[in-house]
Each structure stands twice: as C-alpha cells, then as structure tokens.
Write an enzyme that holds these catalytic residues in place. Structure first.
Site, PDB file in Angstrom:
ATOM      1  N   LYS A 114     -20.300  42.419 -99.599  1.00 20.02           N
ATOM      2  CA  LYS A 114     -19.178  42.770-100.484  1.00 20.02           C
ATOM      3  C   LYS A 114     -19.472  42.376-101.927  1.00 20.02           C
ATOM      4  O   LYS A 114     -19.000  43.020-102.851  1.00 20.02           O
ATOM      5  CB  LYS A 114     -17.884  42.128 -99.985  1.00 20.02           C
ATOM      6  CG  LYS A 114     -17.369  42.785 -98.721  1.00 20.02           C
ATOM      7  CD  LYS A 114     -15.888  42.572 -98.501  1.00 20.02           C
ATOM      8  CE  LYS A 114     -15.414  43.415 -97.330  1.00 20.02           C
ATOM      9  NZ  LYS A 114     -14.060  43.116 -96.906  1.00 20.02           N
ATOM     10  N   LYS A 195     -22.829  51.052 -91.478  1.00 18.85           N
ATOM     11  CA  LYS A 195     -21.625  51.203 -90.633  1.00 18.85           C
ATOM     12  C   LYS A 195     -20.619  52.114 -91.333  1.00 18.85           C
ATOM     13  O   LYS A 195     -20.631  52.217 -92.568  1.00 18.85           O
ATOM     14  CB  LYS A 195     -21.008  49.834 -90.321  1.00 18.85           C
ATOM     15  CG  LYS A 195     -20.364  49.175 -91.498  1.00 18.85           C
ATOM     16  CD  LYS A 195     -19.460  48.007 -91.103  1.00 18.85           C
ATOM     17  CE  LYS A 195     -18.752  47.548 -92.364  1.00 18.85           C
ATOM     18  NZ  LYS A 195     -17.722  46.604 -92.226  1.00 18.85           N
ATOM     19  N   LYS A 198     -14.935  52.481 -95.526  1.00 17.42           N
ATOM     20  CA  LYS A 198     -14.264  53.124 -96.663  1.00 17.42           C
ATOM     21  C   LYS A 198     -15.103  52.983 -97.920  1.00 17.42           C
ATOM     22  O   LYS A 198     -15.097  53.830 -98.792  1.00 17.42           O
ATOM     23  CB  LYS A 198     -12.906  52.454 -96.903  1.00 17.42           C
ATOM     24  CG  LYS A 198     -11.830  52.909 -95.949  1.00 17.42           C
ATOM     25  CD  LYS A 198     -10.631  51.976 -95.957  1.00 17.42           C
ATOM     26  CE  LYS A 198     -10.853  50.768 -95.097  1.00 17.42           C
ATOM     27  NZ  LYS A 198      -9.674  50.004 -94.726  1.00 17.42           N
TER      28      LYS A 198
HETATM   29  P1  AMP Z   1     -11.064  45.851 -92.031  1.00 14.93           P
HETATM   30  O1  AMP Z   1     -10.844  47.198 -92.621  1.00 14.93           O
HETATM   31  O2  AMP Z   1     -12.257  45.156 -92.611  1.00 14.93           O
HETATM   32  O3  AMP Z   1      -9.827  45.011 -92.057  1.00 14.93           O
HETATM   33  O4  AMP Z   1     -11.469  46.098 -90.508  1.00 14.93           O
HETATM   34  C1  AMP Z   1     -10.521  46.247 -89.482  1.00 14.93           C
HETATM   35  C2  AMP Z   1     -11.204  46.172 -88.134  1.00 14.93           C
HETATM   36  O5  AMP Z   1     -12.038  47.314 -87.918  1.00 14.93           O
HETATM   37  C3  AMP Z   1     -12.122  44.941 -87.977  1.00 14.93           C
HETATM   38  O6  AMP Z   1     -11.929  44.390 -86.667  1.00 14.93           O
HETATM   39  C4  AMP Z   1     -13.508  45.508 -88.107  1.00 14.93           C
HETATM   40  O7  AMP Z   1     -14.471  44.752 -87.401  1.00 14.93           O
HETATM   41  C5  AMP Z   1     -13.335  46.905 -87.486  1.00 14.93           C
HETATM   42  N1  AMP Z   1     -14.319  47.857 -88.048  1.00 14.93           N
HETATM   43  C6  AMP Z   1     -14.503  48.156 -89.354  1.00 14.93           C
HETATM   44  N2  AMP Z   1     -15.486  49.082 -89.501  1.00 14.93           N
HETATM   45  C7  AMP Z   1     -15.940  49.362 -88.249  1.00 14.93           C
HETATM   46  C8  AMP Z   1     -16.945  50.246 -87.724  1.00 14.93           C
HETATM   47  N3  AMP Z   1     -17.671  51.005 -88.524  1.00 14.93           N
HETATM   48  N4  AMP Z   1     -17.134  50.275 -86.388  1.00 14.93           N
HETATM   49  C9  AMP Z   1     -16.388  49.499 -85.550  1.00 14.93           C
HETATM   50  N5  AMP Z   1     -15.422  48.641 -85.981  1.00 14.93           N
HETATM   51  C10 AMP Z   1     -15.184  48.574 -87.313  1.00 14.93           C
END
Ligand code: AMP
Length: 328
Positions: A114, A195, A198
């Site tokens: 990040k 991965k 966004k």
């Molecule tokens: P966040 O947007 O960082 O709050 O992520 C929300 C949840 O989505 C977290 O548990 C992340 O680990 C999961 N996550 C985010 N990106 C991915 C991805 N590309 N594949 C699987 N899980 C994801």
C-alpha cells in the site's frame, strides 16, 4: 446467553465490492452466520488510512451495508455495524500499540504494497492498520476470522498480540484462527500475477454491482493463453476457478474437457462465464434494489448492531483496564 463461538470480520467501505471480496470473504460470512455468533463490521476507520473523499464516505458506508444485507447477511443472526460506532476499538488499539514491537509492523507485506500504491500518503494509520485490526478481532474474543489470503499475515500478528498481552498481563484473549475459502486469492482479469483489487483499476475486476453489459465487456477483455493443450496458465486457471464456483456445473465440465483436448475457444468460455456471473448475482441485484428504498431500516440495523457490540466492547475494556492497572 449466546453459547456459540464468535466470528469477527470486517470490510472497508472504500468503493465497489468485487467478486474477489465475495469469493474470499463475503460468501463465507453468509455461510458462517448459521453456525457462529458473527460480528461483521464496516471498517470505516481502516478505510481512511487510504486516499479518500470525505464527501463520498457516508455513501460508501451505506453502500457496503446494503451489499451485506442484499447478499444474505441476516441481522437476526449476526451483528452488523460500523467500526467507528464502537469507540472502544481505537482505545484498545492504543493499549496494543504499547505492546507491539515496531519491527512486527515493518514486516507486513500489505503495508509495503500500500505504501507503493499511495507513495505521497504513507501515514501512521497505514502503518498501524494491523494493530487496529487486532483490536477489532480481540475485542470480541473471536474464535475465527473469515478472510482472503492477503489478510493471513495480519491474523498471524493478531495471534502474536494476544500472546504478548496474555504473557504480560495474564490470560485474557484467545488466539483467533483464520478461516479461508477454497478461493482465498482471486487474480486480476488483466494481470494474473496480481490479486484482483480495486487499486488496479476497474478493468481488473468484476464488481458484484456491475450491470450485465459491464460484466460482459470486462470478461471479453480478460486475458487468457493461446489455447493449446497442456498445463493451464495462471490467467486461465483463474477463469476456470470463477467458472467452477459461480458458473453452471455443466459449463465447467464442458470447458474443462475442451481445454484438455486443446480445442477450447476462450471467447466462448468468457461469454459463458459472463452469463453465469450475471445469473449468479441476479437475486442479489434485485434484493439490493428493494433495500435501497428503505434507508431507515438499513440505519436501524447499524444502530442495533452498534448497541450490541458496544456492550461487549465495554466489558472487554473494563477487563483490559483492570489487568493493565488503569482502574482506580
Ligand atoms: P478489503 O477490501 O481489503 O477490506 O477486503 C475485504 C476482504 O476481501 C478481505 O477479507 C480480503 O482478504 C478479501 N479479498 C480482497 N481481495 C481479494 C481477492 N482478490 N481474492 C480473495 N479475497 C480477497
């Protein structure tokens, strides 16, 4: 009294939810709510450690709450609220800060990633993010945390923080385990070495709120390989994984056979996958439309959730303050 084991997880309100978030975390939330005492939070304090527009934050919080409810989280079964509505989370973060070595935080790969994404805003909140996350989880003495693979290092640190605290002040917190799905890391549609996220732009992901036309366009642009026999490339593996979980079983079987025979046409695979994703999320889109006309209900869910969470948070803070010698 609820005797079920507790689950805690949170998602940041920072824009659209994509199918990676769904397959890595949200899908599991829905399944776990029947078996566990679940706490699912909108992590607004986490989200302000990134770049953001304050004018949009309220809408993003409401949007994520709508997504939680429309995807099937049931406020009768789980506690849904907003992190900043429970001020004890930041209070516990400060206490954990005093027992967390800086070297532990310097190792966090998400901080490093990040920091590259937001070079001009490498703020203290971004660095301390995993400690706030530990406070979120340990506040409810959670047994498990459903997350995607990118969060596993943070949960490992949460376990360490629990251990540091217990060793210094006496047994207080259980060490939570990470709960991952069979799809813990969905890759970007345009760059399978990264991965799905966004931060890599809208072409890299399919949003769970994307309109059918947009889903079709994005899938058309997804990268594949040149379609010969043999081992799948990471890009095709990713598409087959999506087809396996979100698609019709007969589509998955059919394209797998075609791939093995070396006669697969990726255009057809992507078209079928786009249609299957559209169908998969149709009930979600309908439910979301219905809920959009009930903002008062959505706010009430968050207020009830906050009340319930605060009761537990207050108890934990009382115990913590007692143990660290701050109760007069
Ligand atoms: P966040 O947007 O960082 O709050 O992520 C929300 C949840 O989505 C977290 O548990 C992340 O680990 C999961 N996550 C985010 N990106 C991915 C991805 N590309 N594949 C699987 N899980 C994801």
């Amino acid at each position: 009294m609820n005797t079920k084991q507790r689950i805690f997880s949170a998602i940041q309100p920072s824009g659209e939810l994509h199918i990676g978030n769904y397959l890595g975390a949200l899908k599991n939330f829905v399944e776990l709510q029947d078996k566990y005492d679940c706490f699912f939070f909108i992590a607004d304090y986490h989200s302000i450690s990134g770049e953001y527009d304050p004018q949009k934050k309220k809408k993003q919080i409401m949007d994520l709450t709508l997504n939680f409810l429309a995807i099937g989280l049931d406020p009768e079964k789980c506690t849904i609220t907003v992190q900043s509505q429970v001020p004890e989370h930041t209070e516990l973060t400060w206490i954990f800060n005093t027992i967390t070595p800086i070297s532990e935080l310097q190792r966090m790969t998400q901080f490093k990633d990040k920091s590259q994404d937001q070079e001009k805003n490498i703020n203290m909140g971004l660095f301390d993010y995993p400690v706030l996350q530990a406070a979120d989880i340990l506040m409810y003495k959670a047994y498990g945390v459903p997350v995607g693979q990118d969060q596993i290092q943070h949960i490992e640190l949460t376990r360490k923080i629990a251990r540091f605290f217990n060793n210094k002040f006496g047994k207080t917190f259980p060490e939570p385990k990470d709960i991952i799905t069979e799809t813990p890391k969905i890759m970007s549609l345009i760059d399978p070495t990264k991965k799905m996220s966004k931060s890599h732009g809208p072409k890299s992901y399919v949003g769970i709120n994307d309109e059918p036309e947009i889903i079709k366009q994005k899938m058309k642009k997804a990268v594949t390989d040149i379609g010969t026999t043999g081992k799948m490339t990471p890009a095709t593996e990713n598409l087959f994984l999506l087809l396996k979980i979100l698609g019709k079983p007969e589509h998955y079987k059919e394209f797998l056979v075609q791939h093995k025979k070396g006669i697969i046409k990726y255009g057809q695979l992507k078209e079928a996958l786009a249609d299957d994703i559209i169908n998969y999320f149709t009930p979600f889109r309908a439910k979301r439309k219905e809920l959009e006309s009930k903002p008062e209900y959505v706010k009430e869910v968050l207020a009830i959730g906050a009340d319930h969470a605060r009761k537990i948070a207050r108890e934990t803070m009382r115990e913590v303050k007692e143990k660290i010698g701050l109760v007069l």
